[in-house]
Scaffold this active site. Structure first.
Site, mmCIF file in Angstrom:
data_model
loop_
_atom_site.group_PDB
_atom_site.id
_atom_site.type_symbol
_atom_site.label_atom_id
_atom_site.label_comp_id
_atom_site.label_asym_id
_atom_site.label_seq_id
_atom_site.Cartn_x
_atom_site.Cartn_y
_atom_site.Cartn_z
ATOM 1 C CB CYS A 168 -0.954 -0.011 1.196
ATOM 2 S SG CYS A 168 -2.095 -1.407 1.158
ATOM 3 C CG HIS A 308 -1.307 4.596 5.017
ATOM 4 N ND1 HIS A 308 -1.285 4.508 3.645
ATOM 5 C CD2 HIS A 308 -1.484 3.317 5.474
ATOM 6 C CE1 HIS A 308 -1.427 3.236 3.275
ATOM 7 N NE2 HIS A 308 -1.552 2.507 4.362
ATOM 8 C CD GLU A 319 -0.582 7.555 9.026
ATOM 9 O OE1 GLU A 319 -0.126 8.178 8.056
ATOM 10 O OE2 GLU A 319 -1.675 6.955 8.997
ATOM 11 C CE LYS A 337 -5.413 4.739 2.311
ATOM 12 N NZ LYS A 337 -4.445 5.819 2.453
ATOM 13 C CG HIS A 342 -6.495 1.318 1.513
ATOM 14 N ND1 HIS A 342 -5.517 1.845 0.707
ATOM 15 C CD2 HIS A 342 -5.844 0.644 2.508
ATOM 16 C CE1 HIS A 342 -4.324 1.502 1.188
ATOM 17 N NE2 HIS A 342 -4.506 0.780 2.272
ATOM 18 C CG PHE A 401 -0.335 -5.839 4.172
ATOM 19 C CD1 PHE A 401 -0.694 -5.118 5.296
ATOM 20 C CD2 PHE A 401 -1.301 -6.623 3.562
ATOM 21 C CE1 PHE A 401 -1.980 -5.172 5.813
ATOM 22 C CE2 PHE A 401 -2.599 -6.688 4.057
ATOM 23 C CZ PHE A 401 -2.941 -5.963 5.191
#
Length: 412
Positions: A168, A308, A319, A337, A342, A401
């Site tokens: 991502c 993110h 985060e 998002k 996403h 990931f």
């Protein structure tokens, strides 16, 4: 004592966006600066009976009309979206592929999964009708670098090209890689960002088993809720976000309007776990501090962060904690998002383009669906409505990931 060298700033001269929030940068920006989630998130027949049977798609996008039948058949959907976004970005930059030095044009496009849905279709074909029914186009259409090669062929770009696959964070890493290519003098122009389209029953079923995606089937539009106390996972989206970056002297020589600058880039690996971030946030902190050092700016100089912000319980908390630790509590933070979904490997490209627009407009989009802020989130998150502000420096962060982290520093 030698004089301190000025940081290299790649000029952003063009933007191209194709998202669930709109086709085109102008349409997407208009939607994400509102608080109402667009109609692009809906139940999908292909996902019927799964705990998460919905995702963000791009409504009313006629790829056949935009690309033509013959061209469309040579590309998987994620590559089609990349080509559409690239055409807009190049036109926005005022560039003519017929007259540029094609050997000095690079293309760097990130994608997490490439043409996964076509893999699904071909597996079904082989299982049901035998190996002779498998398409010979499987490999060229589905490899991650297919979007980059498709854009190169469409634009006639003959400089270095590559696909970036860091889950991502792919789109953000692609923009950072383009920044490095320009700084090294390898090219004068780079088309960079991300593209993704993964309406795949297999992938979403796996995400459900992982408990990574939201299961709010009764209200898909409210399912993605970054930084909210009731968040329960992300919602997959499709889209493409590409930027035209140029060496500053190249943009200056042709008197191109500069929309913003990519001034710093940092990347790191958690080396911690396959699907969970380092709980202390050490990896994303290293990437962020590296980007700030590369740009020669301080945390207090940053006025806005496009985070993110996936709407997963652990990711948002980690985060946010790092953003507070490195930047303080003053930057206006948003996650877009809930408006785009996403978009996985495309997310960083889309959100970097939105950060450019935020700098240009001096306007921070709201974080939609944020009703009850998580008390463990120690940052100033813009919600309910877009917030006008004065800032010269912004940050885009991405996590993926496998522990891939990336951060960009952008300036006016």
């Amino acid at each position: 004592m030698t004089a301190r060298q000025e940081p290299f700033s790649a000029a952003v001269t063009g933007l191209g966006l194709v998202t669930a929030a709109g086709v085109g940068a102008k349409a997407t920006w208009h939607t994400v600066t509102q608080e109402t989630v667009p109609g692009g998130v809906s139940h999908q027949e292909e996902l019927a009976d799964l705990p998460c049977d919905f995702m963000y798609t791009i409504p009313d996008l006629d790829t056949t009309e935009l690309l033509g039948v013959a061209t469309q058949r040579l590309m998987d959907r994620f590559s089609q979206l990349a080509v559409i976004a690239a055409r807009e970005a190049v036109a926005d930059a005022g560039l003519d592929p017929e007259s540029w030095d094609s050997s000095r044009v690079a293309v760097v496009i990130g994608s997490a999964h490439g043409g996964l849905p076509f893999y699904d279709q071909q597996h079904v074909a082989m299982a049901g009708r035998g190996a002779r029914r498998v398409s010979p186009k499987l490999a060229p259409l589905t490899v991650v670098n297919s979007a980059a090669s498709s854009v190169c062929m469409d634009l006639g770009a003959q400089g270095p090209s590559m696909g970036v696959a860091t889950a991502c964070s792919s789109g953000t890493v692609a923009v950072g890689t383009a920044h490095q290519l320009l700084r090294a003098g390898v090219c004068d122009i780079a088309v960079a960002g991300g593209a993704e389209s993964v309406l795949s029953r297999l992938l979403i079923a796996s995400a459900c088993q992982m408990k990574a995606v939201s299961t709010r089937r009764d209200d898909p539009a409210a399912a993605c809720r970054p930084f909210d106390a009731g968040r329960d996972g992300f919602v997959v989206g499709e889209g493409a976000g590409l930027l035209v970056l140029e060496r500053p002297e190249h943009a200056s020589a042709r008197r191109a309007p500069v929309r913003a600058h990519i001034r710093g880039y940092g990347a790191s690996s958690d080396a911690y776990a396959a699907v969970a971030p380092d709980p202390e946030g050490n990896g994303i902190e290293r990437a962020l501090r590296s980007a700030l050092a590369d740009a020669q700016v301080r945390g207090r100089d940053v006025g806005h962060v496009n985070a993110h912000g996936t709407s997963t319980v652990v990711n948002d908390r980690v985060e946010a904690t790092v953003l507070r630790r490195v930047l303080g509590d003053h930057p206006l933070v948003t996650s877009t998002k809930a408006m785009t979904g996403h978009a996985l490997g495309a997310a960083g490209g889309i959100e970097t383009a939105l950060t450019v627009l935020a700098l240009e407009q001096q306007l921070v989009p709201p974080t939609a669906n944020l009703e009850v802020p998580d008390p463990r989130i120690p940052i100033d998150i813009v919600r309910k409505e877009a917030r006008q502000a004065a800032f010269d420096c912004a940050v885009k962060t991405s996590l993926g990931f496998g522990g891939h982290n990336a951060a960009l520093v952008l300036t006016r």
